[in-house]
Design an enzyme around this catalytic site. Structure first.
Site, mmCIF file in Angstrom:
data_model
loop_
_atom_site.group_PDB
_atom_site.id
_atom_site.type_symbol
_atom_site.label_atom_id
_atom_site.label_comp_id
_atom_site.label_asym_id
_atom_site.label_seq_id
_atom_site.Cartn_x
_atom_site.Cartn_y
_atom_site.Cartn_z
ATOM 1 N N GLY A 155 -79.428 -61.396 -29.973
ATOM 2 C CA GLY A 155 -79.615 -62.238 -28.808
ATOM 3 C C GLY A 155 -79.159 -63.661 -29.073
ATOM 4 C CB CYS A 156 -78.128 -66.344 -26.744
ATOM 5 S SG CYS A 156 -79.405 -66.150 -25.477
ATOM 6 C CE1 TYR A 157 -83.068 -70.235 -25.815
ATOM 7 C CE2 TYR A 157 -83.802 -68.255 -24.682
ATOM 8 C CZ TYR A 157 -83.504 -69.615 -24.664
ATOM 9 O OH TYR A 157 -83.633 -70.332 -23.492
#
Length: 354
Positions: A155-157
């Site tokens: 994921g991006c986070y």
């Protein structure tokens, strides 16, 4: 000239799918042969994304309804740019049909079906694949990615938290307890959907937290931190929505294992941190360790597959502050997925990404 690898994208009309289209259309070693979207089935890439209209292939390649058997005939490697819970429906038959799969959803990032259910509120659709999927963080799992047939792209986070933190945990420079992460993300992180919360008037001139206190990405962040620390790790994570199109800025508050109260102790700790990051990332093309007074800035990474990292020691609190910036759609999603594809296929890792 080497024969190009044929690739397809399931869910090519979302933000991550569109970015995959951009990267793959100009990739020197692949041919984009299939794009799917129920909404745009029958239309060409150029019709749906006029920005690609100058490329001849965009006028010839049409969106189709997703069909696993047809996709397996059209391409040998498939990107799944679909919501969690939906990706697995395609991953299972595509793998059975001999395709390599890179999934941009959360369906195969976790190794525990129970934790998946806890964070995503439904049973895992293909738990038998969790043991064989590889977490697609190239700087950490490069050797496993080379041999994988199923990649779970992070994921991006998590990317913005893990890349700055993992080397410090592994080296024993920071404690595994008391980790706090504050992140700010552009609106594209919510995906291409029509919901009131993401309308321009709602987001513009507004900054707000969400997903508190248990954002879904915590599950994979804590999984990977626990592996690095060789003990269960629980962190505090607060994401915020900010009125920009793309980009993530993360600030981490960490407790060093060694107390620093004098200038000499702080200088020694700084040397250890510098050496740690150099050992981890000196040869990584997409990790930029900032020096001097420079601090991460989303404007310096937007549209690139680069993550910037910097740190400061806080003498008053005794904490180490580490910051990172990345493009949530590129390094946080599609660019990182292409980076994994390059590794899987034996291409130069920077191919199509510079």
């Amino acid at each position: 000239m080497d024969k190009k690898v044929k690739v397809g994208i399931v869910g090519a009309s979302g933000y991550s799918g569109e970015e995959l289209v951009r990267l793959l259309l100009s990739h020197p070693h692949v041919e984009l042969t299939a794009v799917t979207s129920r909404q745009y089935a029958g239309q060409t890439l150029a019709q749906v994304f006029p920005k690609f209209g100058h490329l001849p292939q965009s006028k010839q390649l049409r969106f189709t309804e997703p069909n696993s058997e047809l996709l397996a005939k059209q391409a040998q490697l498939i990107f799944l740019a679909l919501p969690h819970g939906v990706s697995a429906e395609y991953a299972v038959p595509l793998l059975q049909l001999g395709c390599q799969v890179i999934d941009l959803s959360a369906d195969f990032r976790l190794k525990s079906a129970e934790i998946y259910k806890e964070f995503y509120a439904h049973d895992h659709p293909a738990p038998e694949l969790l043991a064989t999927s590889v977490y697609g963080l190239p700087e950490v799992y490069r050797s496993a990615i080379k041999k994988a047939t199923l990649i779970a792209s992070p994921g991006c986070y998590p990317t913005s938290v893990l890349l700055p933190t993992l080397p410090l945990l592994r080296a024993g420079i920071i404690k595994h307890t008391g980790i706090i992460a504050d992140s700010m993300s552009g609106v594209s992180g919510a995906g291409r959907k029509a919901e009131v919360d993401y309308l321009f008037v709602e987001c513009n001139e507004s900054v707000r937290p969400y997903g508190i206190p248990k954002h879904r990405h915590l599950s994979e962040i804590e999984q990977e931190l626990s592996v690095a620390a060789s003990t269960p790790v629980v962190i505090q994570f607060t994401p915020h929505l900010i009125p920009i199109n793309r980009g993530i800025l993360t600030t981490l508050y960490l407790a060093p294992e060694k107390h620093f109260s004098t200038v000499a102790e702080a200088e020694e700790l700084n040397r250890q941190i510098t050496a740690c990051y150099q050992a981890a990332y000196a040869n990584e093309p997409f990790v930029r360790i900032l020096e001097g007074k420079a601090l991460p800035d989303t404007k310096n990474v937007t549209g690139t597959n680069v993550i910037e990292i910097a740190w400061r020691l806080d003498h008053r609190t005794g904490r180490l502050i580490v910051m990172s910036a990345e493009d949530n759609i590129v390094k946080g999603a599609s660019g990182q997925a292409v980076q994994s594809m390059n590794i899987m296929c034996g291409f130069p890792e920077t191919a199509g990404l510079l």
